[in-house]
Design an enzyme around this catalytic site. Sequence first.
Site, PDB file in Angstrom:
ATOM      1  N   SER A 273     -32.972 106.933 -16.584  1.00  0.00           N
ATOM      2  CA  SER A 273     -34.270 106.813 -15.944  1.00  0.00           C
ATOM      3  C   SER A 273     -35.166 107.939 -16.421  1.00  0.00           C
ATOM      4  O   SER A 273     -34.695 109.034 -16.733  1.00  0.00           O
ATOM      5  CB  SER A 273     -34.110 106.883 -14.415  1.00  0.00           C
ATOM      6  OG  SER A 273     -35.360 107.082 -13.777  1.00  0.00           O
ATOM      7  N   ARG A 312     -46.500  58.265 -33.804  1.00  0.00           N
ATOM      8  CA  ARG A 312     -46.761  59.672 -34.114  1.00  0.00           C
ATOM      9  C   ARG A 312     -47.498  60.276 -32.943  1.00  0.00           C
ATOM     10  O   ARG A 312     -48.542  59.755 -32.538  1.00  0.00           O
ATOM     11  CB  ARG A 312     -47.588  59.847 -35.389  1.00  0.00           C
ATOM     12  CG  ARG A 312     -47.798  61.300 -35.806  1.00  0.00           C
ATOM     13  CD  ARG A 312     -46.576  61.879 -36.534  1.00  0.00           C
ATOM     14  NE  ARG A 312     -46.508  61.375 -37.898  1.00  0.00           N
ATOM     15  CZ  ARG A 312     -45.676  60.410 -38.290  1.00  0.00           C
ATOM     16  NH1 ARG A 312     -44.838  59.853 -37.420  1.00  0.00           N
ATOM     17  NH2 ARG A 312     -45.652  59.989 -39.524  1.00  0.00           N
TER      18      ARG A 312
END
Length: 380
Positions: A273, A312
């Site tokens: 930390s 498509r």
Amino acid sequence: MPDTGIGMLAPLLGSDRVARTVDAVAWLTALIDVEVALSHAAAAHGLVDAAAVAHVERAAAALRADLDPAVLAGEAVEGGNPVIPLARRLRAAAGPGAPAVHPGATSQDVMDTALVLLVRTAADVIGDDLAACADAAAALAAAHRDTPAIARTLGQQALPTTFGLVAAGWCAGLDRARVQLGSVVAALPVQFGGSAGTLAASYPHGPAVADALADRLGLPRQDVPWHTERTRIGELAAALGVAAGACAKVATDVVLLSATEVGEVAEAAPGDSSSMPHKRNPIAAITARASARRAPGLVATLLAASDHEHQRAAGPWHAEWPALTDLLLATGGAAARLRVSLVGLGVHPGAMARNLALTSPDPAPSHAGDLVDRVLARRP
């Protein structure tokens, strides 16, 4: 066709190794490989002059060496995909071999087949990490087959188990996810249908050219073109999502078992930390969870994009590319970071005994060890 990955966060989230398999250079290489293979397949069945293929090969080699993917990405904007400008460049560079470029194909044939090639490469990386995770879990299961621990249900202590059985459960899920993903990826076929999926431009040799293209690229042969039949993409998305979930489950357990007041496991290289020197964060498991959390939304995007209209799709097909790329990165990141978490994971039987004694000072016999043996004996 921008580069993939998330910059400086890619190593942190574990996606850097998979990112290299789906970045802009990988895309360009795959697209060119498909075009060259198509020229060879068409020549093998007399659709183009075999002598022209040598010109295509030389043109392809030049483009691989010299074409900046960012330039092709810019050129792709006008037509909606990078195959259109790539085919144009290949024809120009091939000179007299130009008629052998892109024979009988539509852009989606090349895009989808290149995508399959990229997915296979990326899935190899993901599978390697999943296998390593499962192996690490199996080793933990074997080493702690009879190590007593408390099971927890609904966040509370329940009945005694063993840490070996906990780890065996991890192993089973990871193995299952890896096998399923591998099966789905291995079944992804070539795509070749021409403009409307009828192989009209390759008549009368269309199916034979499609099969030859598949064989040359080492892909399964298609049954019919799957331009707008996207169940395979849905199955792939689901398999990747399940794999991410399997990683997330294990990572979540590691995070919870690493809590200071629980202390039953600890990563080999915990994170620190910036302000609290006592912290030993299970950062690999934490970042595995972070990567896995991205997967469900991407799976949903791909499933929502399965409504390709007619022959498509106008939009759903295009939506697949970034979503599937990001899903590969998310799942790959989860597996890669979990691998770091599990390999060398420290196990603390003393803490397990202490926590177990809170509610179960005299554990009754169970089949935990037998279940561990069953999982390890049945591993794929």
